[in-house]
Enzyme design. Structure first.
Site, PDB file in Angstrom:
ATOM      1  N   ALA A  34      47.090  -4.462   1.832  1.00 62.25           N
ATOM      2  CA  ALA A  34      45.746  -4.554   1.234  1.00 62.25           C
ATOM      3  C   ALA A  34      45.538  -3.303   0.381  1.00 62.25           C
ATOM      4  O   ALA A  34      44.571  -2.561   0.544  1.00 62.25           O
ATOM      5  CB  ALA A  34      44.655  -4.699   2.293  1.00 62.25           C
ATOM      6  N   HIS A  36      45.079  -0.350  -2.356  1.00 63.88           N
ATOM      7  CA  HIS A  36      44.039   0.040  -3.307  1.00 63.88           C
ATOM      8  C   HIS A  36      44.516   1.296  -4.027  1.00 63.88           C
ATOM      9  O   HIS A  36      45.616   1.803  -3.775  1.00 63.88           O
ATOM     10  CB  HIS A  36      42.698   0.254  -2.579  1.00 63.88           C
ATOM     11  N   GLU A  37      43.651   1.809  -4.884  1.00 60.10           N
ATOM     12  CA  GLU A  37      44.003   2.951  -5.734  1.00 60.10           C
ATOM     13  C   GLU A  37      44.440   4.175  -4.902  1.00 60.10           C
ATOM     14  O   GLU A  37      45.263   4.965  -5.349  1.00 60.10           O
ATOM     15  CB  GLU A  37      42.785   3.262  -6.597  1.00 60.10           C
ATOM     16  N   HIS A  39      46.200   4.162  -2.076  1.00 62.56           N
ATOM     17  CA  HIS A  39      47.620   3.978  -1.752  1.00 62.56           C
ATOM     18  C   HIS A  39      48.487   4.237  -2.990  1.00 62.56           C
ATOM     19  O   HIS A  39      49.548   4.857  -2.900  1.00 62.56           O
ATOM     20  CB  HIS A  39      47.887   2.540  -1.299  1.00 62.56           C
ATOM     21  N   GLN A  63      48.682  -0.344  17.101  1.00 63.52           N
ATOM     22  CA  GLN A  63      47.601   0.629  16.911  1.00 63.52           C
ATOM     23  C   GLN A  63      46.222  -0.034  16.933  1.00 63.52           C
ATOM     24  O   GLN A  63      45.217   0.634  16.675  1.00 63.52           O
ATOM     25  CB  GLN A  63      47.823   1.464  15.644  1.00 63.52           C
ATOM     26  N   GLN A 155      45.458  11.704  11.749  1.00 62.90           N
ATOM     27  CA  GLN A 155      46.753  11.017  11.696  1.00 62.90           C
ATOM     28  C   GLN A 155      47.795  11.867  10.973  1.00 62.90           C
ATOM     29  O   GLN A 155      48.950  11.964  11.408  1.00 62.90           O
ATOM     30  CB  GLN A 155      46.568   9.682  10.975  1.00 62.90           C
ATOM     31  N   MET A 186      38.157   5.427  -0.541  1.00 57.51           N
ATOM     32  CA  MET A 186      38.735   4.085  -0.634  1.00 57.51           C
ATOM     33  C   MET A 186      39.393   3.729   0.689  1.00 57.51           C
ATOM     34  O   MET A 186      40.023   4.576   1.330  1.00 57.51           O
ATOM     35  CB  MET A 186      39.757   4.037  -1.763  1.00 57.51           C
ATOM     36  N   SER A 188      41.035   0.015   2.915  1.00 50.33           N
ATOM     37  CA  SER A 188      41.216  -1.446   2.962  1.00 50.33           C
ATOM     38  C   SER A 188      40.042  -2.091   3.679  1.00 50.33           C
ATOM     39  O   SER A 188      39.692  -3.243   3.416  1.00 50.33           O
ATOM     40  CB  SER A 188      42.513  -1.797   3.697  1.00 50.33           C
TER      41      SER A 188
HETATM   42  P1  AMP Z   1      46.517   2.439   5.595  1.00 53.64           P
HETATM   43  O1  AMP Z   1      47.127   1.333   4.808  1.00 53.64           O
HETATM   44  O2  AMP Z   1      45.025   2.432   5.584  1.00 53.64           O
HETATM   45  O3  AMP Z   1      47.110   2.565   6.969  1.00 53.64           O
HETATM   46  O4  AMP Z   1      46.887   3.789   4.849  1.00 53.64           O
HETATM   47  C1  AMP Z   1      48.196   4.081   4.450  1.00 53.64           C
HETATM   48  C2  AMP Z   1      48.235   5.478   3.888  1.00 53.64           C
HETATM   49  O5  AMP Z   1      47.356   5.557   2.766  1.00 53.64           O
HETATM   50  C3  AMP Z   1      47.795   6.556   4.879  1.00 53.64           C
HETATM   51  O6  AMP Z   1      48.593   7.718   4.688  1.00 53.64           O
HETATM   52  C4  AMP Z   1      46.365   6.794   4.472  1.00 53.64           C
HETATM   53  O7  AMP Z   1      45.891   8.084   4.818  1.00 53.64           O
HETATM   54  C5  AMP Z   1      46.467   6.650   2.972  1.00 53.64           C
HETATM   55  N1  AMP Z   1      45.165   6.353   2.375  1.00 53.64           N
HETATM   56  C6  AMP Z   1      44.312   5.346   2.719  1.00 53.64           C
HETATM   57  N2  AMP Z   1      43.175   5.434   1.988  1.00 53.64           N
HETATM   58  C7  AMP Z   1      43.316   6.515   1.192  1.00 53.64           C
HETATM   59  C8  AMP Z   1      42.482   7.150   0.222  1.00 53.64           C
HETATM   60  N3  AMP Z   1      41.269   6.682  -0.089  1.00 53.64           N
HETATM   61  N4  AMP Z   1      42.958   8.260  -0.399  1.00 53.64           N
HETATM   62  C9  AMP Z   1      44.178   8.761  -0.096  1.00 53.64           C
HETATM   63  N5  AMP Z   1      45.012   8.211   0.808  1.00 53.64           N
HETATM   64  C10 AMP Z   1      44.587   7.107   1.446  1.00 53.64           C
END
Ligand code: AMP
Length: 284
Positions: A34, A36-37, A39, A63, A155, A186, A188
């Protein structure tokens, strides 16, 4: 170049081994999809530091607690692949659950210290799942570096601790939180928010920033932290799990920001959605 998708370990390892033989540096960006910018910014950072970027897309069941949003967590594989292609990633690693968790699996990674408190308070299962899946991903991909977002600050520190303690030869690179124009980090999970909740959500960052600047002069933390909690409730949040001032390196609770790098972290609930965010205090 189209982004390739690997779904079994043999194809992942063959691709990575080929890059290694060519002397290329490999970066990893672990995600739950999912995309976004935020990632994509991590992907671009990985490509600044490495020659090839592997992005894992895996909604990690371990998790999530049974009461959490595993089943409704957003999934959009074809959208994700299109975004990764535009960002220039070379390989999407999309393992099935049985590939990540082979039948009969009985190995878990538990991090203490930084993995205790804050998120673990309301989500006690969470970091065991994160640490276990990250250890697996590091073993599967064998990347030189992996980029993680500061958005999930605790994390990030848990993963740093994990690679240090287990001597995993993957360098952990932090990337600042990418935000919407109104400041909302941002995520998901933002797509769960209805328009009214979406408006309220932006106040989380505003309250954190204002509180961080109050704390930066070293005043006792408790009154500004209590006021921040009230401001979030007044803005429309239904509940505040925590607003906490912590040491930026080991997450030790701080009674005031005394010139050491400090971090202000919060988690709050809006309807069925739980949002987290954090900011540096002072020059941290
Ligand atoms: P997730 O898919 O939410 O588990 O996130 C995957 C990775 O993307 C993790 O290292 C998150 O910290 C990082 N991430 C998620 N949202 C953001 C954001 N808005 N800005 C920077 N990194 C992000």
């Amino acid at each position: 170049m189209p982004v390739e998708a690997a779904r079994d370990l043999a194809s992942l390892r063959a691709r990575v081994a080929g890059w290694r033989r060519a002397g290329l540096r490999i970066g990893l960006v672990p995600t739950m999809g999912a995309l976004h910018e935020g990632h994509l910014a991590l992907v671009r950072r990985a490509l600044d530091l490495a020659d090839r970027c592997v992005v894992s897309i895996f909604v990690n069941p371990t998790q999530f607690a049974p009461t959490e949003d595993l089943d409704r967590y957003p999934r959009d594989e074809s959208g994700d692949l299109a975004l990764l292609e535009r960002a220039g990633a070379q390989l999407a690693w999309i393992p099935a659950t049985e590939v990540m968790y082979p039948p009969g699996g009985s190995t878990w990674v538990t991090v203490e210290g930084v993995a205790e408190g804050l998120e673990a308070e309301t989500r006690p299962h969470f970091f065991r799942g994160v640490a276990t899946v990250c250890a697996k991903l590091f073993g599967q991909v064998g990347a030189d570096l992996a980029v993680f977002g500061e958005k999930d600050y605790q994390q990030l520190l848990v993963v740093r601790r994990l690679v240090l303690d287990l001597a995993i030869p993957t360098e952990i690179v932090a990337y600042p939180t990418v935000r919407e124009p109104d400041g909302l980090a941002m995520s998901s999970r933002n797509r769960y928010l209805d328009p009214a909740e979406r408006q309220t959500a932006a106040s989380l960052y505003g309250v954190l920033r204002a509180t961080a600047s109050e704390l930066a002069d070293g005043c006792p933390a408790e009154p500004p932290l209590a006021a921040a909690r009230q401001r979030l409730l007044a803005a429309g949040f239904d509940d505040v799990d925590y607003v906490a001032l912590r040491d930026a390196h080991d997450l030790r609770p701080l009674e005031h920001a005394n010139g050491r790098p400090a971090r202000l972290l919060a988690a709050a609930r809006l309807g069925a959605t739980r949002l987290i965010d954090n900011v540096a205090v002072g020059a941290a």
